[in-house]
Design an enzyme around this catalytic site. Structure first.
Site, PDB file in Angstrom:
ATOM      1  N   GLU A  91       7.541  53.268   8.429  1.00 53.02           N
ATOM      2  CA  GLU A  91       7.340  54.090   9.621  1.00 53.02           C
ATOM      3  C   GLU A  91       8.502  55.062   9.808  1.00 53.02           C
ATOM      4  O   GLU A  91       9.641  54.757   9.448  1.00 53.02           O
ATOM      5  CB  GLU A  91       7.234  53.184  10.859  1.00 53.02           C
ATOM      6  CG  GLU A  91       6.124  52.156  10.726  1.00 53.02           C
ATOM      7  CD  GLU A  91       5.892  51.311  11.974  1.00 53.02           C
ATOM      8  OE1 GLU A  91       4.770  50.821  12.117  1.00 53.02           O
ATOM      9  OE2 GLU A  91       6.806  51.151  12.801  1.00 53.02           O
ATOM     10  N   CYS A 104      13.692  60.336  12.535  1.00 57.48           N
ATOM     11  CA  CYS A 104      14.339  59.067  12.206  1.00 57.48           C
ATOM     12  C   CYS A 104      13.572  58.464  11.035  1.00 57.48           C
ATOM     13  O   CYS A 104      12.371  58.201  11.146  1.00 57.48           O
ATOM     14  CB  CYS A 104      14.274  58.160  13.438  1.00 57.48           C
ATOM     15  SG  CYS A 104      14.902  56.510  13.134  1.00 57.48           S
ATOM     16  N   CYS A 111      13.716  44.739   5.595  1.00 57.80           N
ATOM     17  CA  CYS A 111      15.170  44.684   5.715  1.00 57.80           C
ATOM     18  C   CYS A 111      15.646  43.273   5.385  1.00 57.80           C
ATOM     19  O   CYS A 111      14.969  42.301   5.680  1.00 57.80           O
ATOM     20  CB  CYS A 111      15.568  45.052   7.143  1.00 57.80           C
ATOM     21  SG  CYS A 111      17.350  45.234   7.353  1.00 57.80           S
ATOM     22  N   CYS A 115      18.841  40.575  11.409  1.00 57.04           N
ATOM     23  CA  CYS A 115      19.252  40.620  12.822  1.00 57.04           C
ATOM     24  C   CYS A 115      18.160  39.960  13.668  1.00 57.04           C
ATOM     25  O   CYS A 115      16.978  40.262  13.508  1.00 57.04           O
ATOM     26  CB  CYS A 115      19.470  42.062  13.283  1.00 57.04           C
ATOM     27  SG  CYS A 115      20.787  42.887  12.363  1.00 57.04           S
ATOM     28  N   CYS A 118      15.553  42.177  15.917  1.00 55.80           N
ATOM     29  CA  CYS A 118      14.971  43.402  15.354  1.00 55.80           C
ATOM     30  C   CYS A 118      13.616  43.130  14.709  1.00 55.80           C
ATOM     31  O   CYS A 118      13.475  42.212  13.901  1.00 55.80           O
ATOM     32  CB  CYS A 118      15.927  44.002  14.322  1.00 55.80           C
ATOM     33  SG  CYS A 118      15.324  45.536  13.598  1.00 55.80           S
ATOM     34  N   CYS A 332      14.053  52.127  19.074  1.00 57.34           N
ATOM     35  CA  CYS A 332      14.969  51.404  18.178  1.00 57.34           C
ATOM     36  C   CYS A 332      14.549  49.955  18.023  1.00 57.34           C
ATOM     37  O   CYS A 332      14.323  49.261  19.002  1.00 57.34           O
ATOM     38  CB  CYS A 332      16.378  51.367  18.756  1.00 57.34           C
ATOM     39  SG  CYS A 332      17.134  52.943  18.889  1.00 57.34           S
TER      40      CYS A 332
HETATM   41  N1  SAH Z   1      20.145  48.744   9.647  1.00 50.42           N
HETATM   42  C1  SAH Z   1      20.740  49.805  10.388  1.00 50.42           C
HETATM   43  C2  SAH Z   1      19.758  50.867  10.896  1.00 50.42           C
HETATM   44  C3  SAH Z   1      18.422  50.457  11.426  1.00 50.42           C
HETATM   45  S1  SAH Z   1      18.200  49.908  13.081  1.00 50.42           S
HETATM   46  C4  SAH Z   1      21.572  49.260  11.513  1.00 50.42           C
HETATM   47  O1  SAH Z   1      21.579  48.061  11.702  1.00 50.42           O
HETATM   48  O2  SAH Z   1      22.269  50.026  12.165  1.00 50.42           O
HETATM   49  C5  SAH Z   1      18.557  51.161  14.204  1.00 50.42           C
HETATM   50  C6  SAH Z   1      19.226  50.611  15.462  1.00 50.42           C
HETATM   51  O3  SAH Z   1      18.299  49.877  16.296  1.00 50.42           O
HETATM   52  C7  SAH Z   1      20.357  49.633  15.165  1.00 50.42           C
HETATM   53  O4  SAH Z   1      21.441  49.908  15.990  1.00 50.42           O
HETATM   54  C8  SAH Z   1      19.717  48.312  15.513  1.00 50.42           C
HETATM   55  O5  SAH Z   1      20.664  47.293  15.723  1.00 50.42           O
HETATM   56  C9  SAH Z   1      18.925  48.699  16.742  1.00 50.42           C
HETATM   57  N2  SAH Z   1      17.959  47.707  17.164  1.00 50.42           N
HETATM   58  C10 SAH Z   1      17.292  46.817  16.416  1.00 50.42           C
HETATM   59  N3  SAH Z   1      16.474  46.066  17.186  1.00 50.42           N
HETATM   60  C11 SAH Z   1      16.620  46.508  18.445  1.00 50.42           C
HETATM   61  C12 SAH Z   1      16.043  46.149  19.688  1.00 50.42           C
HETATM   62  N4  SAH Z   1      15.122  45.173  19.764  1.00 50.42           N
HETATM   63  N5  SAH Z   1      16.415  46.823  20.778  1.00 50.42           N
HETATM   64  C13 SAH Z   1      17.315  47.836  20.692  1.00 50.42           C
HETATM   65  N6  SAH Z   1      17.893  48.226  19.563  1.00 50.42           N
HETATM   66  C14 SAH Z   1      17.564  47.571  18.444  1.00 50.42           C
END
Ligand code: SAH
Length: 345
Positions: A91, A104, A111, A115, A118, A332
């Site tokens: 996406e 974006c 991934c 995390c 996420c 995000c």
């Molecule tokens: N892997 C990279 C980029 C992808 S995620 C990273 O970790 O930075 C893009 C952003 O969205 C990151 O800052 C990630 O931590 C954030 N993110 C992921 N899940 C989220 C959520 N449920 N709410 C808000 N931000 C989130």
């Protein structure tokens, strides 16, 4: 399997024409079509028919197909769902800002970072994308909205520094004036904090914006949210960030998603301010985005405001990120990978 035409850069094209005994200027012609995001070989009108046939034998332009587009009813945001040649689904998101269109993009199908908050983690890891597949996301969206894309963030699905070589190749190619011509300053990379790769990236000397997903004021909370924090402790991460700002003179953006009751209290703001004091940085507060199956809840709006003012009063520059495209799960952390049955070529 045929190679995706966008995966070749100018250097690769000169090797190709050499191998095929073609005149050297053909390399520049083909590369220009690729740089401009050509959608079909038939568009390459300055190439002889025989060469187009040769290209059709060796390459495909079907590396990234639009499967679905969803447009937000709240703002100008659109989510694009693309199918890769091997059936992986990724996406990308297009957003509209005062300064123009920003896209974006995803750097991986899925991934590996795990995390806990996420959505991109849930559907597992397929593979890393090529630089051509990353460029193709931008070209496809530019074509769809008939506009130039001025900004690209590599913040979609995946960890860009876990796909280091292709991401660096992408950044250089996206910056090339003969191609997308996006200023390095308008390209950003977001990492969950792969410290050795961050060090390597700093030494690459690319003046792009580096964002670091911090999400916690200390190791205890960070480890709970992000498994990578067990490998690279907070201090080593901040040391890599300081090294980056010192060597590049560019500030770091820290992403800090606020999860209700987990990391959004005043004591957390104070601890964070203590850790970041004196650093050339900006903190982006993101009220956490929820998704079905997600374990965390978004911070309440008064908590977000209290956190923000506590940080700014401590001298840390911070803003709350505007949430775009929430109604289409384009915000995000809401992007997911899916896998379709492989299509027969
Ligand atoms: N892997 C990279 C980029 C992808 S995620 C990273 O970790 O930075 C893009 C952003 O969205 C990151 O800052 C990630 O931590 C954030 N993110 C992921 N899940 C989220 C959520 N449920 N709410 C808000 N931000 C989130």
């Amino acid at each position: 399997m045929k190679r995706f035409l966008y995966d070749l850069d100018r250097y690769d094209w000169s090797r190709y024409v050499q191998e095929k005994d073609l005149p050297p200027y053909r390399a520049g012609q083909i590369a220009s079509w690729s740089d401009r995001g050509v959608a079909s070989l038939d568009e390459m009108t300055d190439l002889p028919q025989a060469l187009r046939e040769q290209l059709a034998e060796d390459f495909t332009l079907d590396g990234l197909e639009l499967a679905e587009k969803q447009t937000s009813g709240l703002d100008d945001t659109a989510k694009y769902i693309f199918r890769l040649a091997d059936g992986n689904i990724i996406e990308s998101v297009r957003m509209h800002y005062k300064y123009g269109w920003s896209v974006c993009i995803s750097s991986q199908a899925g991934c590996r970072m795990g995390c806990t908050f996420c959505a991109s983690t849930g559907s597992g890891f397929g593979r890393s994308l090529t630089d051509g597949e990353m460029l193709a996301q931008v070209h496809a969206i530019a074509r769809d909205c008939s506009s130039r894309i001025g900004h690209v963030t590599i913040m979609g699905i995946g960890e860009p520094l876990d796909n280091y070589a292709a991401v660096v190749r992408f950044l250089r190619r996206a910056n090339d004036p003969r191609g997308l011509n996006i200023s390095m300053r308008h390209l950003s990379v977001s990492t969950c904090g792969l410290v050795p790769k961050m060090i390597e990236f700093t030494d690459e000397g690319l003046p792009v914006t580096l964002s670091v997903s911090l999400h916690a004021p200390n190791d205890t909370i960070r480890r709970q949210l992000m498994p990578i924090a067990r490998q690279y402790p907070y201090d080593s991460l901040l040391a890599a960030c300081r090294r980056h700002t010192e060597k590049t003179g560019r500030r770091i953006t820290f992403e800090y998603a606020l999860f209700n009751g987990v990391n959004d209290q005043l004591e957390h703001a104070d601890e964070l301010a203590g850790r970041l004091r004196g650093m050339l940085c900006h903190v982006n507060l993101i009220p956490a985005n929820e998704f079905s199956g997600g374990a965390y809840r978004q911070s309440r709006s008064p908590d977000v405001q209290r956190f923000l003012s506590r940080l700014t009063r401590s001298g840390i520059k911070a803003t709350v990120r505007r949430e775009l495209g929430a109604d289409i799960m384009a915000a995000c952390g809401q992007l997911r990978r899916r896998k379709e049955a492989c299509r027969t070529p």
